[in-house]
Design a protein around this motif. Sequence first.
Motif, PDB file in Angstrom:
ATOM      1  N   THR A   5     -25.600  88.611 -62.130  1.00  0.00           N
ATOM      2  CA  THR A   5     -26.175  88.734 -63.462  1.00  0.00           C
ATOM      3  C   THR A   5     -25.105  88.434 -64.496  1.00  0.00           C
ATOM      4  N   GLN A   6     -25.507  87.731 -65.546  1.00  0.00           N
ATOM      5  CA  GLN A   6     -24.570  87.425 -66.613  1.00  0.00           C
ATOM      6  C   GLN A   6     -25.085  87.953 -67.944  1.00  0.00           C
ATOM      7  N   GLY A  16     -13.215  79.606 -83.755  1.00  0.00           N
ATOM      8  CA  GLY A  16     -11.979  80.369 -83.859  1.00  0.00           C
ATOM      9  C   GLY A  16     -12.029  81.748 -83.251  1.00  0.00           C
ATOM     10  N   GLU A  17     -13.243  82.241 -83.010  1.00  0.00           N
ATOM     11  CA  GLU A  17     -13.349  83.584 -82.444  1.00  0.00           C
ATOM     12  C   GLU A  17     -12.942  83.606 -80.969  1.00  0.00           C
ATOM     13  N   ASN A  18     -12.405  84.742 -80.573  1.00  0.00           N
ATOM     14  CA  ASN A  18     -12.175  84.997 -79.153  1.00  0.00           C
ATOM     15  C   ASN A  18     -13.434  85.651 -78.603  1.00  0.00           C
ATOM     16  N   LEU A  19     -13.819  85.298 -77.385  1.00  0.00           N
ATOM     17  CA  LEU A  19     -15.050  85.867 -76.863  1.00  0.00           C
ATOM     18  C   LEU A  19     -14.939  86.157 -75.370  1.00  0.00           C
ATOM     19  N   VAL A  20     -15.836  87.023 -74.923  1.00  0.00           N
ATOM     20  CA  VAL A  20     -15.841  87.463 -73.533  1.00  0.00           C
ATOM     21  C   VAL A  20     -17.237  87.295 -72.947  1.00  0.00           C
ATOM     22  N   LEU A  21     -17.296  86.637 -71.818  1.00  0.00           N
ATOM     23  CA  LEU A  21     -18.548  86.512 -71.075  1.00  0.00           C
ATOM     24  C   LEU A  21     -18.448  87.391 -69.837  1.00  0.00           C
ATOM     25  N   ASN A  22     -19.550  88.032 -69.504  1.00  0.00           N
ATOM     26  CA  ASN A  22     -19.540  88.985 -68.405  1.00  0.00           C
ATOM     27  C   ASN A  22     -20.395  88.529 -67.239  1.00  0.00           C
ATOM     28  N   CYS A  23     -19.945  88.875 -66.053  1.00  0.00           N
ATOM     29  CA  CYS A  23     -20.644  88.537 -64.823  1.00  0.00           C
ATOM     30  C   CYS A  23     -20.564  89.741 -63.893  1.00  0.00           C
ATOM     31  N   SER A  24     -21.680  90.116 -63.311  1.00  0.00           N
ATOM     32  CA  SER A  24     -21.667  91.211 -62.339  1.00  0.00           C
ATOM     33  C   SER A  24     -22.408  90.791 -61.084  1.00  0.00           C
ATOM     34  N   PHE A  25     -21.962  91.314 -59.954  1.00  0.00           N
ATOM     35  CA  PHE A  25     -22.586  90.975 -58.675  1.00  0.00           C
ATOM     36  C   PHE A  25     -22.778  92.236 -57.852  1.00  0.00           C
ATOM     37  N   PRO A  82     -16.022  74.202 -81.255  1.00  0.00           N
ATOM     38  CA  PRO A  82     -17.386  73.670 -81.063  1.00  0.00           C
ATOM     39  C   PRO A  82     -17.557  72.964 -79.726  1.00  0.00           C
ATOM     40  N   GLY A  83     -16.507  72.340 -79.228  1.00  0.00           N
ATOM     41  CA  GLY A  83     -16.573  71.666 -77.937  1.00  0.00           C
ATOM     42  C   GLY A  83     -16.734  72.607 -76.759  1.00  0.00           C
ATOM     43  N   ASP A  84     -16.570  73.893 -76.992  1.00  0.00           N
ATOM     44  CA  ASP A  84     -16.787  74.876 -75.932  1.00  0.00           C
ATOM     45  C   ASP A  84     -18.268  75.182 -75.748  1.00  0.00           C
ATOM     46  N   SER A  85     -19.100  74.702 -76.646  1.00  0.00           N
ATOM     47  CA  SER A  85     -20.540  74.966 -76.570  1.00  0.00           C
ATOM     48  C   SER A  85     -21.105  74.384 -75.281  1.00  0.00           C
ATOM     49  N   ALA A  86     -21.696  75.234 -74.489  1.00  0.00           N
ATOM     50  CA  ALA A  86     -22.233  74.844 -73.177  1.00  0.00           C
ATOM     51  C   ALA A  86     -22.826  76.088 -72.543  1.00  0.00           C
ATOM     52  N   THR A  87     -23.383  75.920 -71.362  1.00  0.00           N
ATOM     53  CA  THR A  87     -23.806  77.067 -70.564  1.00  0.00           C
ATOM     54  C   THR A  87     -22.720  77.370 -69.546  1.00  0.00           C
ATOM     55  N   TYR A  88     -22.353  78.628 -69.455  1.00  0.00           N
ATOM     56  CA  TYR A  88     -21.309  79.052 -68.526  1.00  0.00           C
ATOM     57  C   TYR A  88     -21.953  79.837 -67.385  1.00  0.00           C
ATOM     58  N   LEU A  89     -21.640  79.403 -66.179  1.00  0.00           N
ATOM     59  CA  LEU A  89     -22.216  80.014 -64.991  1.00  0.00           C
ATOM     60  C   LEU A  89     -21.106  80.615 -64.139  1.00  0.00           C
ATOM     61  N   CYS A  90     -21.338  81.802 -63.649  1.00  0.00           N
ATOM     62  CA  CYS A  90     -20.437  82.332 -62.633  1.00  0.00           C
ATOM     63  C   CYS A  90     -21.153  82.269 -61.290  1.00  0.00           C
ATOM     64  N   ALA A  91     -20.379  82.147 -60.234  1.00  0.00           N
ATOM     65  CA  ALA A  91     -20.945  82.061 -58.891  1.00  0.00           C
ATOM     66  C   ALA A  91     -19.998  82.732 -57.902  1.00  0.00           C
ATOM     67  N   VAL A  92     -20.577  83.449 -56.965  1.00  0.00           N
ATOM     68  CA  VAL A  92     -19.763  84.088 -55.930  1.00  0.00           C
ATOM     69  C   VAL A  92     -20.018  83.395 -54.603  1.00  0.00           C
ATOM     70  N   THR A  93     -18.990  83.291 -53.802  1.00  0.00           N
ATOM     71  CA  THR A  93     -19.095  82.668 -52.489  1.00  0.00           C
ATOM     72  C   THR A  93     -19.164  83.748 -51.429  1.00  0.00           C
ATOM     73  N   GLY A  94     -20.235  83.685 -50.650  1.00  0.00           N
ATOM     74  CA  GLY A  94     -20.409  84.653 -49.573  1.00  0.00           C
ATOM     75  C   GLY A  94     -20.311  83.982 -48.215  1.00  0.00           C
ATOM     76  N   GLY A  95     -20.923  84.591 -47.221  1.00  0.00           N
ATOM     77  CA  GLY A  95     -20.866  84.036 -45.884  1.00  0.00           C
ATOM     78  C   GLY A  95     -21.436  82.630 -45.811  1.00  0.00           C
ATOM     79  N   GLY A  96     -20.874  81.808 -44.926  1.00  0.00           N
ATOM     80  CA  GLY A  96     -21.345  80.441 -44.783  1.00  0.00           C
ATOM     81  C   GLY A  96     -21.000  79.552 -45.963  1.00  0.00           C
ATOM     82  N   ASN A  97     -20.043  79.995 -46.771  1.00  0.00           N
ATOM     83  CA  ASN A  97     -19.634  79.235 -47.963  1.00  0.00           C
ATOM     84  C   ASN A  97     -20.783  78.988 -48.941  1.00  0.00           C
ATOM     85  N   LYS A  98     -21.781  79.860 -48.903  1.00  0.00           N
ATOM     86  CA  LYS A  98     -22.902  79.699 -49.816  1.00  0.00           C
ATOM     87  C   LYS A  98     -22.571  80.331 -51.164  1.00  0.00           C
ATOM     88  N   LEU A  99     -22.903  79.610 -52.220  1.00  0.00           N
ATOM     89  CA  LEU A  99     -22.697  80.129 -53.561  1.00  0.00           C
ATOM     90  C   LEU A  99     -23.979  80.756 -54.092  1.00  0.00           C
TER      91      LEU A  99
END
Lengths: 111, 116
Positions: A5-6, A16-25, A82-99
């Motif tokens: 979950t993000q 110019g702002e500093n920002l934090v994106l969160n990811c939980s698994f 402005p060039g940082d504008s995008a969608t940010y995805l986190c992904a975890v790798t588990g068994g079988g190298n599946k993300l």
Amino acid sequence: KQEVTQIPAALSVPEGENLVLNCSFTDSAIYNLQWFRQDPGKGLTSLLLIQSSQREQTSGRLNASLDKSSGRSTLYIAASQPGDSATYLCAVTGGGNKLTFGTGTQLKVEL
Amino acid sequence: GAVVSQHPSRVICKSGTSVKIECRSLDFQATTMFWYRQFPKQSLMLMATSNEGSKATYEQGVEKDKFLINHASLTLSTLTVTSAHPEDSSFYICSALRPQSGNTIYFGEGSWLTVV
């Protein structure tokens, strides 16, 4: 079954702002965690990869941390542009190298 | 430069026809490749694991007869969407496991499929 979950789902900040994106698994039995960037209609760009034994990784203005025991990771972006504008995805790798991907955070950095 | 190439990047097909998407590892042999799909404004969902020389392993809920995966060589995996319907319209993206880089996973550029 691993769930990633993000928060927040969307974020709009002034340049110019500093920002934090969160990811939980839900399952801490991971090999690594990655942060990706996805521009509209495009593929994935790998930003940072943190091995399960590591606590953080840095690349330029990006810093990612990992707390495997609590199932959390954060992506810190310094001095956003402005060039940082995008969608940010986190992904975890588990068994079988599946993300397992998170739900994504859509970032907009405004002038 | 890209180490995993996908083709085509965009394709439009008519309902009922089949369409093939290719995923190639350009400078390494990939015994394992993965196929994902992404619906608009949603995250990527793993469809199947493609293993060279053997049958693909499909995730729960993915129809193996509809999404045919062939990994005939160490550098090529193909995904064929058979009897396509408009609800199959999606972004399909592959990734390949590179053993020489400590099993680093490289993603292709993705393929947009529109079924009309």
